[in-house]
Design an enzyme around this catalytic site. Sequence first.
Site, PDB file in Angstrom:
ATOM      1  N   SER A   1      27.493  56.286  35.916  1.00  0.00           N
ATOM      2  CA  SER A   1      28.163  56.787  37.106  1.00  0.00           C
ATOM      3  C   SER A   1      28.374  58.290  37.017  1.00  0.00           C
ATOM      4  O   SER A   1      28.822  58.903  37.977  1.00  0.00           O
ATOM      5  CB  SER A   1      29.493  56.065  37.325  1.00  0.00           C
ATOM      6  OG  SER A   1      30.212  56.017  36.140  1.00  0.00           O
TER       7      SER A   1
ATOM      8  N   HIS B   1      22.502  53.544  40.580  1.00  0.00           N
ATOM      9  CA  HIS B   1      23.969  53.494  40.488  1.00  0.00           C
ATOM     10  C   HIS B   1      24.529  52.471  41.466  1.00  0.00           C
ATOM     11  O   HIS B   1      24.651  52.728  42.660  1.00  0.00           O
ATOM     12  CB  HIS B   1      24.531  54.903  40.755  1.00  0.00           C
ATOM     13  CG  HIS B   1      26.012  55.008  40.625  1.00  0.00           C
ATOM     14  ND1 HIS B   1      26.750  55.965  41.279  1.00  0.00           N
ATOM     15  CD2 HIS B   1      26.897  54.282  39.906  1.00  0.00           C
ATOM     16  CE1 HIS B   1      28.027  55.811  40.968  1.00  0.00           C
ATOM     17  NE2 HIS B   1      28.141  54.796  40.147  1.00  0.00           N
TER      18      HIS B   1
ATOM     19  N   GLU C   1      23.045  54.066  44.847  1.00  0.00           N
ATOM     20  CA  GLU C   1      22.587  55.470  44.808  1.00  0.00           C
ATOM     21  C   GLU C   1      21.399  55.506  43.858  1.00  0.00           C
ATOM     22  O   GLU C   1      21.517  55.075  42.706  1.00  0.00           O
ATOM     23  CB  GLU C   1      23.690  56.350  44.185  1.00  0.00           C
ATOM     24  CG  GLU C   1      24.559  57.077  45.146  1.00  0.00           C
ATOM     25  CD  GLU C   1      25.477  58.083  44.433  1.00  0.00           C
ATOM     26  OE1 GLU C   1      25.582  59.208  44.913  1.00  0.00           O
ATOM     27  OE2 GLU C   1      26.120  57.734  43.420  1.00  0.00           O
TER      28      GLU C   1
ATOM     29  N   ASN D   1      30.598  60.166  43.407  1.00  0.00           N
ATOM     30  CA  ASN D   1      31.754  60.651  42.650  1.00  0.00           C
ATOM     31  C   ASN D   1      32.059  62.122  42.900  1.00  0.00           C
ATOM     32  O   ASN D   1      33.182  62.569  42.696  1.00  0.00           O
ATOM     33  CB  ASN D   1      31.551  60.387  41.159  1.00  0.00           C
ATOM     34  CG  ASN D   1      31.854  58.927  40.841  1.00  0.00           C
ATOM     35  OD1 ASN D   1      32.774  58.336  41.415  1.00  0.00           O
ATOM     36  ND2 ASN D   1      31.080  58.329  39.966  1.00  0.00           N
TER      37      ASN D   1
HETATM   38  P1  NAI Z   1      31.878  47.166  30.369  1.00  0.00           P
HETATM   39  O1  NAI Z   1      32.675  47.717  29.241  1.00  0.00           O
HETATM   40  O2  NAI Z   1      32.464  46.110  31.236  1.00  0.00           O
HETATM   41  O3  NAI Z   1      30.488  46.577  29.790  1.00  0.00           O
HETATM   42  C1  NAI Z   1      29.660  47.262  28.889  1.00  0.00           C
HETATM   43  C2  NAI Z   1      28.914  46.219  28.038  1.00  0.00           C
HETATM   44  O4  NAI Z   1      27.878  46.880  27.317  1.00  0.00           O
HETATM   45  C3  NAI Z   1      29.792  45.513  27.008  1.00  0.00           C
HETATM   46  O5  NAI Z   1      29.657  44.106  27.153  1.00  0.00           O
HETATM   47  C4  NAI Z   1      29.227  45.984  25.661  1.00  0.00           C
HETATM   48  O6  NAI Z   1      29.290  44.968  24.647  1.00  0.00           O
HETATM   49  C5  NAI Z   1      27.791  46.314  26.042  1.00  0.00           C
HETATM   50  N1  NAI Z   1      27.149  47.288  25.148  1.00  0.00           N
HETATM   51  C6  NAI Z   1      27.667  48.411  24.619  1.00  0.00           C
HETATM   52  N2  NAI Z   1      26.754  49.038  23.850  1.00  0.00           N
HETATM   53  C7  NAI Z   1      25.627  48.300  23.904  1.00  0.00           C
HETATM   54  C8  NAI Z   1      24.329  48.413  23.317  1.00  0.00           C
HETATM   55  N3  NAI Z   1      24.036  49.429  22.494  1.00  0.00           N
HETATM   56  N4  NAI Z   1      23.403  47.456  23.595  1.00  0.00           N
HETATM   57  C9  NAI Z   1      23.713  46.407  24.388  1.00  0.00           C
HETATM   58  N5  NAI Z   1      24.933  46.243  24.980  1.00  0.00           N
HETATM   59  C10 NAI Z   1      25.860  47.172  24.729  1.00  0.00           C
HETATM   60  O7  NAI Z   1      31.424  48.439  31.223  1.00  0.00           O
HETATM   61  P2  NAI Z   1      31.037  48.523  32.794  1.00  0.00           P
HETATM   62  O8  NAI Z   1      32.250  48.834  33.578  1.00  0.00           O
HETATM   63  O9  NAI Z   1      30.194  47.349  33.130  1.00  0.00           O
HETATM   64  O10 NAI Z   1      30.145  49.854  32.811  1.00  0.00           O
HETATM   65  C11 NAI Z   1      28.798  49.871  32.366  1.00  0.00           C
HETATM   66  C12 NAI Z   1      28.112  51.119  32.892  1.00  0.00           C
HETATM   67  O11 NAI Z   1      28.139  51.113  34.313  1.00  0.00           O
HETATM   68  C13 NAI Z   1      28.727  52.455  32.453  1.00  0.00           C
HETATM   69  O12 NAI Z   1      27.706  53.393  32.261  1.00  0.00           O
HETATM   70  C14 NAI Z   1      29.601  52.815  33.651  1.00  0.00           C
HETATM   71  O13 NAI Z   1      29.827  54.184  33.772  1.00  0.00           O
HETATM   72  C15 NAI Z   1      28.715  52.332  34.801  1.00  0.00           C
HETATM   73  N6  NAI Z   1      29.430  52.043  36.047  1.00  0.00           N
HETATM   74  C16 NAI Z   1      30.642  51.430  36.044  1.00  0.00           C
HETATM   75  C17 NAI Z   1      31.293  51.159  37.247  1.00  0.00           C
HETATM   76  C18 NAI Z   1      32.611  50.445  37.251  1.00  0.00           C
HETATM   77  O14 NAI Z   1      33.270  50.450  38.322  1.00  0.00           O
HETATM   78  N7  NAI Z   1      33.044  49.823  36.168  1.00  0.00           N
HETATM   79  C19 NAI Z   1      30.707  51.535  38.551  1.00  0.00           C
HETATM   80  C20 NAI Z   1      29.381  52.095  38.436  1.00  0.00           C
HETATM   81  C21 NAI Z   1      28.795  52.374  37.221  1.00  0.00           C
END
Ligand code: NAI
Length: 283
Positions: free
Chosen positions: A119, A140, A152, A190
């Site tokens: 993001s 995104h 996006e 953002n």
């Molecule tokens: P989250 O913390 O819920 O999930 C991340 C997952 O990735 C975890 O299950 C973790 O175990 C796994 N992970 C970490 N390192 C890893 C690796 N090396 N290999 C495989 N799996 C791995 O995070 P979330 O909120 O789902 O965010 C994920 C991405 O999406 C980030 O880049 C965030 O900035 C982006 N994002 C988040 C939004 C939100 O509202 N939460 C909106 C749009 C984008």
Amino acid sequence: MTIENVMVIGAGQMGSGIAQVCAQAGFNVTLNDMKEEAYNRGIQGITKNLSRDVEKGRKTEEEKEGILGRITKSLDLNDAKNADIVIEAAVENMDVKHSIFKTLDAAAPEHAILATNTSSLPITEIAAATNRPERVIGMHFMNPVPVMQLVEIIRGLATTDEVYTAVEDMTTKLGKTPVEVQDFPGFVSNRILMPMINEAIFTLQEGVASKEAIDSVMKLGMNHPMGPLTLADFIGLDTCLYIMEILYEGFGDSKYRPSPLLRKYVAAGWLGKKTGRGFYDYS
Ligand code: NAI
């Protein structure tokens, strides 16, 4: 190019949603997480969403089973060997993303597109970790993925038109609306949303109005579904601060200076809904 096999990295909040919408649209999905418990939680979340759809008559039991049957478990990034596109949704950290993209670049077939759901991190910098920057792109999605319409699509400096078009087509197949954006800090979403939230926090800090009043003005006056301070609590105040820092540093412009009140809340551990307290009390 034809996309049939999708790999999603990270089975968290975003990755599980992305896997669900891809499987719903008929793609074969490999859902990867480094932690088995995280994978299991992700699949449980998807199953719960689909069961709710069945209860509400939006899907049949058969469709639900079909969708779940198209999702395969993976705990190894080398499973990218069959992917036409990989969508990375692991943690928001450049070192982690660089390491994932290096491994994927070595494991995925030459034709595969490597997309990231970041993001806030520069697509061009993520692409630089690979030997195929022309096949790296930002995709995104918004949270919650199954509900939100927008994707996006961010072109890195080297992204080709062919790759952009393939990702745009895929997004349309997911039932979402693609919007083309260039790779600048905060993209469009953002860059506009976070300074608005930051300004709301400055407004509170300066005592111009109470938090409830600020939220009411934007809800009732601008027809926003939620006031900016409530929205900040939902997003997480740490995430809001982190993105403001990226805008501030990326543009080198004081208009993106994070509000000292936002810094104070984050320092206190008042991160919003997830910690039970932010601008509002959720305990
Ligand atoms: P989250 O913390 O819920 O999930 C991340 C997952 O990735 C975890 O299950 C973790 O175990 C796994 N992970 C970490 N390192 C890893 C690796 N090396 N290999 C495989 N799996 C791995 O995070 P979330 O909120 O789902 O965010 C994920 C991405 O999406 C980030 O880049 C965030 O900035 C982006 N994002 C988040 C939004 C939100 O509202 N939460 C909106 C749009 C984008």
